[in-house]
Design a protein around this motif. Structure first.
Motif, PDB file in Angstrom:
ATOM      1  N   ARG A   1       2.744   5.605  14.801  1.00 28.36           N
ATOM      2  CA  ARG A   1       1.792   5.474  15.916  1.00 28.36           C
ATOM      3  C   ARG A   1       0.352   5.437  15.434  1.00 28.36           C
ATOM      4  O   ARG A   1      -0.419   4.533  15.787  1.00 28.36           O
ATOM      5  CB  ARG A   1       1.993   6.637  16.892  1.00 28.36           C
ATOM      6  CG  ARG A   1       0.953   6.708  17.992  1.00 28.36           C
ATOM      7  CD  ARG A   1       1.187   7.901  18.894  1.00 28.36           C
ATOM      8  NE  ARG A   1       0.119   8.051  19.865  1.00 28.36           N
ATOM      9  CZ  ARG A   1      -1.009   8.711  19.629  1.00 28.36           C
ATOM     10  NH1 ARG A   1      -1.209   9.281  18.450  1.00 28.36           N
ATOM     11  NH2 ARG A   1      -1.945   8.804  20.559  1.00 28.36           N
ATOM     12  N   ASP A   2      -0.040   6.429  14.640  1.00 27.73           N
ATOM     13  CA  ASP A   2      -1.428   6.493  14.163  1.00 27.73           C
ATOM     14  C   ASP A   2      -1.779   5.296  13.307  1.00 27.73           C
ATOM     15  O   ASP A   2      -2.915   4.787  13.354  1.00 27.73           O
ATOM     16  CB  ASP A   2      -1.656   7.788  13.377  1.00 27.73           C
ATOM     17  CG  ASP A   2      -1.636   9.018  14.276  1.00 27.73           C
ATOM     18  OD1 ASP A   2      -1.792   8.846  15.494  1.00 27.73           O
ATOM     19  OD2 ASP A   2      -1.437  10.127  13.756  1.00 27.73           O
ATOM     20  N   THR A   3      -0.822   4.856  12.498  1.00 26.14           N
ATOM     21  CA  THR A   3      -1.073   3.693  11.640  1.00 26.14           C
ATOM     22  C   THR A   3      -1.300   2.436  12.464  1.00 26.14           C
ATOM     23  O   THR A   3      -2.218   1.652  12.189  1.00 26.14           O
ATOM     24  CB  THR A   3       0.116   3.474  10.684  1.00 26.14           C
ATOM     25  OG1 THR A   3       0.311   4.654   9.900  1.00 26.14           O
ATOM     26  CG2 THR A   3      -0.145   2.303   9.758  1.00 26.14           C
ATOM     27  N   ILE A   4      -0.466   2.246  13.501  1.00 31.38           N
ATOM     28  CA  ILE A   4      -0.608   1.068  14.361  1.00 31.38           C
ATOM     29  C   ILE A   4      -1.930   1.120  15.121  1.00 31.38           C
ATOM     30  O   ILE A   4      -2.664   0.122  15.200  1.00 31.38           O
ATOM     31  CB  ILE A   4       0.580   0.977  15.339  1.00 31.38           C
ATOM     32  CG1 ILE A   4       1.882   0.738  14.555  1.00 31.38           C
ATOM     33  CG2 ILE A   4       0.353  -0.140  16.351  1.00 31.38           C
ATOM     34  CD1 ILE A   4       3.137   0.850  15.403  1.00 31.38           C
ATOM     35  N   LEU A   5      -2.242   2.298  15.678  1.00 35.43           N
ATOM     36  CA  LEU A   5      -3.518   2.451  16.395  1.00 35.43           C
ATOM     37  C   LEU A   5      -4.697   2.215  15.457  1.00 35.43           C
ATOM     38  O   LEU A   5      -5.687   1.572  15.818  1.00 35.43           O
ATOM     39  CB  LEU A   5      -3.604   3.846  17.019  1.00 35.43           C
ATOM     40  CG  LEU A   5      -2.700   4.130  18.221  1.00 35.43           C
ATOM     41  CD1 LEU A   5      -2.798   5.599  18.616  1.00 35.43           C
ATOM     42  CD2 LEU A   5      -3.079   3.239  19.392  1.00 35.43           C
ATOM     43  N   GLY A   6      -4.597   2.770  14.242  1.00 38.32           N
ATOM     44  CA  GLY A   6      -5.670   2.569  13.266  1.00 38.32           C
ATOM     45  C   GLY A   6      -5.832   1.124  12.873  1.00 38.32           C
ATOM     46  O   GLY A   6      -6.955   0.624  12.703  1.00 38.32           O
TER      47      GLY A   6
END
Length: 420
Positions: free
Chosen positions: A188-193
């Motif tokens: 999730r954080d990687t995609i959002l980033g």
């Protein structure tokens, strides 16, 4: 090949069984191959690194020097012993079908990692090289490199799984589709980033070196790094604040780049004037105010207009409220205007004024709104302090008072009859 059977013949001559001789021959050959591979690795690294270092020094570009620093040639040199092992081991394992398949899988996985490390070193060299270029120094290069590495790791992971278990790509993709929700949760954080990095770059919201302020995270300083997951801000107290990259598009923040690239840095500060100190100015006092050089011409012009208006309208001058008259606060505001217009550190091409704000229970705010030509923090603070030192000291010459809350030193206690 006969060269790999010398140990077998030796063991047979020593009266070993054929089975024992075969395994002994295998062990000896593997040891010899490992030793030769290590020697080849040492020689190839020495030759390739030395040759490429000499080549890099003779070229004008700095990219090849950075490749050497990031050990790209060292990883490339590993290809020589790897190729040697890849060619010779199948010959040695010709009679051991099970171990040959195991070796092929192991070598395939090792080759995947080796190529991944070579590409990684090249990408990191490219990143370091682009950061030396002014056109890319403020771009989030780290984010792009991390995205590429994630894609490469994804392909490498799929290739390793396919190699280990002998699966078809369709079977693996079907399994990944079934657990896509879990994958989205994990990354999730990687995609959002990733999405945030693209939006920040495309919309030019933040650059490396920008001064930003984000109250939610306590960040107030210069951006020193933008990558896929985090943004690092070096605060002015030399602490570092790390915040999620996607916070730049999900939360509000202030970017001071416009101020830095503009012609000045804004002063927007007020002083509070006591309301009961504001009054009309009499004729005798006007002559005293004319001694203040910055407003002398203004008083002459203004008084002429007032006298003309009062004369035409037959105004009774015995009461100052009749007709038009000057006030000490009006003269003070005009004085401040003239003062900042003549101040050498104020940008005359930008907005410049002294304005009268909404009166409050603490008095009348008189605000200075202007822009300093020097935008450096220390100099800006000095200029602003210099202006307000003068303005505060000038208040008493206009028979005005500045509001401030009473302290223990100036509080008057009044004794009354009765209980205390």
């Amino acid at each position: 090949m006969e060269i790999f059977n010398w140990a077998y013949k030796l063991f047979i001559d020593l009266d070993f069984s054929r089975s024992s001789a075969s395994y002994g021959n295998l062990v000896v050959n593997i040891i010899v191959i490992i030793i030769v591979a290590l020697i080849l690795d040492f020689i190839s690294k020495r030759i390739l690194v030395a040759a490429f270092t000499v080549f890099a020094k003779r070229t004008k570009t700095a990219f090849d020097d950075i490749l050497v620093e990031n050990k790209a040639t060292k990883y490339v040199a590993h290809l020589v012993p790897t190729y040697f092992v890849y060619v010779t081991i199948p010959i040695v394992l010709k009679s051991f079908a099970y171990w040959e398949k195991f070796f092929e899988k192991g070598m395939s996985i090792f080759m995947i990692f080796l190529f991944l490390w070579i590409i990684r070193s090249v990408l990191h060299s490219l990143k370091d090289y682009l950061k030396t270029k002014p056109a890319y120094s403020d771009k989030p290069i780290d984010s792009y490199i991390q995205v590429l590495m994630i894609i490469l790791w994804l392909f490498a992971s799929i290739s390793i799984i396919l190699t280990l278990f002998g699966l078809k790509i369709e079977t693996l993709l079907g399994a990944l589709g079934a657990i896509s929700a879990i994958i989205l949760l994990i990354f999730r954080d990687t995609i959002l980033g990733f999405v945030a990095s693209i939006q920040v770059s495309v919309n030019d919201m933040v650059r490396i070196g920008d001064w930003i302020t984000i109250d939610k995270y306590g960040a107030d300083g210069d951006v020193i790094e933008i990558n896929l997951a985090t943004v690092k801000v070096r605060n002015f107290d030399n602490t570092t604040t790390t915040l999620p990259t996607y916070s730049l598009i999900s939360d509000s923040f202030k970017n001071w780049r416009g101020m830095v690239t503009s012609g000045g840095r804004r002063i927007k500060r007020n002083i509070l004037i006591k309301t009961n100190s504001v009054r009309f100015v009499s004729g005798d006092e006007i002559e005293e105010f004319k001694k203040i050089q910055l407003i002398r011409s203004y008083i002459d012009h203004r008084q002429a207009d007032i006298d003309k208006f009062n004369s035409q309208n037959s105004v009774d001058k015995s009461i100052p409220i009749n007709g038009r008259n000057m006030t000490n606060l009006g003269l003070f505001r005009k004085y401040i205007n003239q003062y900042i217009e003549n101040h050498p550190a104020i940008n005359k091409d930008m907005t410049m004024m002294c304005r009268h704000l909404q009166p409050t229970e603490k008095g009348i705010p008189i605000e200075i709104y202007a822009f300093t030509t020097d935008k450096r923090w220390v100099n800006y603070e000095y200029i602003m302090a210099d202006i307000f030192d003068h303005v505060i000291a000038a208040v008493k010459y206009f028979d005005l008072e500045i509001f401030e809350l009473p302290s223990n030193n100036n509080t008057v206690f009044v004794e009354t009859d009765g209980d205390h």
